[in-house]
Scaffold this motif. Structure first.
Motif, mmCIF file in Angstrom:
data_model
loop_
_atom_site.group_PDB
_atom_site.id
_atom_site.type_symbol
_atom_site.label_atom_id
_atom_site.label_comp_id
_atom_site.label_asym_id
_atom_site.label_seq_id
_atom_site.Cartn_x
_atom_site.Cartn_y
_atom_site.Cartn_z
ATOM 1 N N PHE A 96 1.047 -1.250 0.061
ATOM 2 C CA PHE A 96 0.067 -0.083 0.028
ATOM 3 C C PHE A 96 0.900 1.272 -0.183
ATOM 4 O O PHE A 96 1.859 1.155 0.295
ATOM 5 C CB PHE A 96 -1.021 0.142 1.213
ATOM 6 C CG PHE A 96 -0.126 -0.042 2.529
ATOM 7 C CD1 PHE A 96 0.375 1.175 3.272
ATOM 8 C CD2 PHE A 96 -0.187 -1.119 3.159
ATOM 9 C CE1 PHE A 96 0.913 1.018 4.439
ATOM 10 C CE2 PHE A 96 0.616 -1.373 4.492
ATOM 11 C CZ PHE A 96 1.169 -0.220 5.132
ATOM 12 N N THR A 126 -6.550 4.455 1.142
ATOM 13 C CA THR A 126 -5.355 3.751 0.909
ATOM 14 C C THR A 126 -5.366 3.390 -0.737
ATOM 15 O O THR A 126 -4.430 3.213 -1.157
ATOM 16 C CB THR A 126 -5.353 2.501 1.847
ATOM 17 O OG1 THR A 126 -5.265 2.981 3.118
ATOM 18 C CG2 THR A 126 -3.960 1.513 1.565
ATOM 19 N N THR A 130 -2.705 4.080 -3.239
ATOM 20 C CA THR A 130 -1.928 2.830 -4.014
ATOM 21 C C THR A 130 -2.259 3.084 -5.666
ATOM 22 O O THR A 130 -1.348 2.617 -6.433
ATOM 23 C CB THR A 130 -2.477 1.505 -3.357
ATOM 24 O OG1 THR A 130 -2.470 1.687 -2.094
ATOM 25 C CG2 THR A 130 -1.918 0.245 -3.841
ATOM 26 N N LEU A 138 5.841 0.967 -4.760
ATOM 27 C CA LEU A 138 5.235 -0.119 -3.944
ATOM 28 C C LEU A 138 6.210 -1.151 -3.608
ATOM 29 O O LEU A 138 6.423 -1.827 -2.519
ATOM 30 C CB LEU A 138 4.092 -0.561 -4.676
ATOM 31 C CG LEU A 138 2.996 0.245 -4.864
ATOM 32 C CD1 LEU A 138 1.910 -0.353 -5.823
ATOM 33 C CD2 LEU A 138 2.385 0.656 -3.273
ATOM 34 N N TYR A 163 -6.041 -2.957 -2.543
ATOM 35 C CA TYR A 163 -5.934 -1.807 -2.498
ATOM 36 C C TYR A 163 -5.964 -0.821 -3.905
ATOM 37 O O TYR A 163 -5.536 -0.134 -4.034
ATOM 38 C CB TYR A 163 -4.804 -1.073 -1.642
ATOM 39 C CG TYR A 163 -4.981 -1.266 -0.062
ATOM 40 C CD1 TYR A 163 -5.988 -0.968 0.640
ATOM 41 C CD2 TYR A 163 -3.845 -2.110 0.407
ATOM 42 C CE1 TYR A 163 -6.112 -1.551 1.872
ATOM 43 C CE2 TYR A 163 -3.826 -2.557 1.910
ATOM 44 C CZ TYR A 163 -5.373 -2.000 2.564
ATOM 45 O OH TYR A 163 -5.010 -2.382 3.651
ATOM 46 N N THR A 169 -5.080 -2.192 -11.071
ATOM 47 C CA THR A 169 -4.215 -1.883 -9.755
ATOM 48 C C THR A 169 -4.127 -3.194 -9.082
ATOM 49 O O THR A 169 -3.028 -3.491 -8.390
ATOM 50 C CB THR A 169 -4.691 -1.017 -8.848
ATOM 51 O OG1 THR A 169 -4.979 0.309 -9.616
ATOM 52 C CG2 THR A 169 -3.876 -0.350 -7.792
ATOM 53 N N MET A 173 -0.525 -4.854 -7.840
ATOM 54 C CA MET A 173 0.062 -5.362 -6.587
ATOM 55 C C MET A 173 0.405 -6.642 -6.388
ATOM 56 O O MET A 173 1.357 -7.062 -5.637
ATOM 57 C CB MET A 173 -1.365 -5.083 -5.523
ATOM 58 C CG MET A 173 -1.785 -3.791 -5.448
ATOM 59 S SD MET A 173 -3.046 -3.729 -4.086
ATOM 60 C CE MET A 173 -2.393 -3.981 -2.632
#
Ligand SMILES: N=CN[C@@H](CCC(=O)O)C(=O)O
Ligand SMILES: [Zn+2]
Length: 433
Positions: A96, A126, A130, A138, A163, A169, A173
């Motif tokens: 995050f 968040t 993010t 990240l 997030y 996204t 992540m």
């Protein structure tokens, strides 16, 4: 070299379970941990082969009989310290951007978790940060977190996306987690958690359709192309977020692309998350502060691991989950830090301490929950979470007279853990140990 590492001269090797065929521990069996102790001045130790697997757990004299020291890459004399399995953190949200220290102050002043979230904070805050952050930023942030976790004894963790809430996204992540797993000396079980919240401006139904019809199919094609790896599917199954029917749809869609079901249930309201976990034969369900008696019985029967997160109850001042009732019903209980911007704790020794004090677990139950049972929640109960021949050689060197000190001395883990071994390689050594 046939052997990568021999840790010798220990006062205790805490195997957790000595029987290599055991993959999860429940009920009365959680009351004891198997410990091999030194006797008559003869130390005990662990021998790890060149594949990073444990070859033997035995007295130094017994290992001397099977080993030619010239064939051991690294011999570590631990001088009476304690050897324990690397800790397993069964629930984290470590990718995050930004922090939520301002919300911590709001909650101390009386705001509830959902009030903060409904006002656009919490996961929404968040998520915004993010989405804006680069993949590189990240990753850099996670490198620091991973090293802090390692120093606190974690060698394997479950780690979620969640997030992003949009396809790109969420994939970003997961790529960060995959890169970290390949490059860093910490092992990660990655979880797709696109159903962590309902973004502003859409309904839960619309977001469920987006997850089932767009996000999960895209994740499947990225996985098939080898561009992304995920092992588990998660959803925040909660009143006003994704309720039972939406959660069932999301989790089933994840199951159909080969992911293990491992989700947030019965945290703030008794919605029947545990019952859903049992119905879907979930590997794990987390939180359970509001689990019902029926739900407890259902997951005891299904074998779903209950992942308890004592930091959440602590920081949000919730009633802790009824862990004693779960243990008595024969539920396999595991522990996780729930590390996230709401509960900013990444130290499993502190989590075990909180589990003992707030959830009334014994020291033995807490250790089992943070090792073999947490590994079982991640489908790794046969390979991680205990020191037995054939398992991965993830070992902590603890500078204390007995293993219980790692839980008892709250917040002292950095002083107590003097080395961390992952797959037979020393990945952290305290400089002044
Ligand atoms: N309850 C939902 N998810 C997290 C909190 C995530 C956040 O607040 O950012 C949890 O497990 O506690
Ligand atoms: Zn969580």
């Amino acid at each position: 070299m046939p052997y990568r590492c021999w840790l010798r001269g220990a006062s205790q090797v805490v195997q957790v379970v000595a029987d290599p065929t055991i993959t999860v521990v429940k009920g009365e069996k959680m009351r004891t941990v198997d410990v091999l102790s030194s006797e008559g001045g003869v130390g005990v130790g662990v021998l790890i082969d060149d594949h990073g697997r444990i070859k033997a757990v035995a007295t130094d004299h017994e290992i001397e009989k099977i080993v030619d020291v010239a064939g051991v890459d690294r011999i570590i004399e631990v001088g009476g310290k304690v050897l324990m399995p690397g800790l397993v953190d069964a629930h984290t949200h470590p990718i995050f951007a930004g922090d939520r220290v301002h919300e911590f102050a709001m909650k101390l002043a009386g705001a509830t978790y959902m009030e903060v979230q409904q006002a656009g904070g919490g996961i929404h805050f968040t998520t915004q940060k993010t989405r804006e952050a680069s993949e590189e930023a990240l990753y850099a942030s996670f490198v620091d977190i991973a090293h802090t976790m390692l120093r606190a004894g974690t060698t394997l963790l479950e780690a979620k996306s969640g997030y992003g809430l949009d396809t790109e996204t969420e994939l970003k992540m997961l790529r960060v987690l995959n890169r970290a797993n390949d490059a860093l000396p910490i092992e990660i079980s990655p979880t797709y958690c696109g159903g962590h919240a309902v973004p502003k401006g859409v309904t839960a139904d619309e977001q469920t359709n987006c997850i089932v019809d767009e996000q999960i199919p895209r994740l499947a094609s990225e996985m098939a192309a080898g561009r992304v790896r995920a092992e588990n599917i998660d959803v925040f199954c909660e009143k006003g977020v994704f309720e039972i029917e939406a959660s069932r749809r999301i989790l089933t869609a994840g199951q159909q692309i080969g992911l293990r079901v491992n989700f947030h249930g019965d945290e703030l309201h008794p919605l029947g998350g545990a019952e859903l976990a049992a119905e879907l034969k979930a590997h794990a369900v987390s939180h359970l502060e509001e689990i019902s008696e029926r739900g407890t019985k259902a997951i005891a029967e299904s074998g779903t691991v209950a992942v308890i997160l004592p930091t959440t109850a602590y920081v949000l001042r919730l009633q802790p989950p009824p862990v004693r009732a779960m243990l008595e019903a024969g539920v396999a209980v595991a522990l996780g830090s729930d590390f996230n911007p709401n509960a900013y704790c990444m130290a499993m020794p502190m989590v075990m301490h909180l589990a003992c004090v707030l959830c009334r677990m014994s020291l033995e139950e807490a250790l089992i929950a943070a090792t073999i049972n947490a590994a079982a929640a991640l489908g790794r109960g046969a390979t991680h979470g205990a020191l037995t021949p054939g398992r991965v050689g993830d070992v902590l060197v603890v500078d204390a007279p007995r293993w219980e000190h790692l839980i008892y001395r709250f917040g002292c883990h950095e002083r107590l853990i003097t080395a961390v071994i992952k797959g037979g390689c020393v990945v952290y050594e305290r400089s002044n140990a």
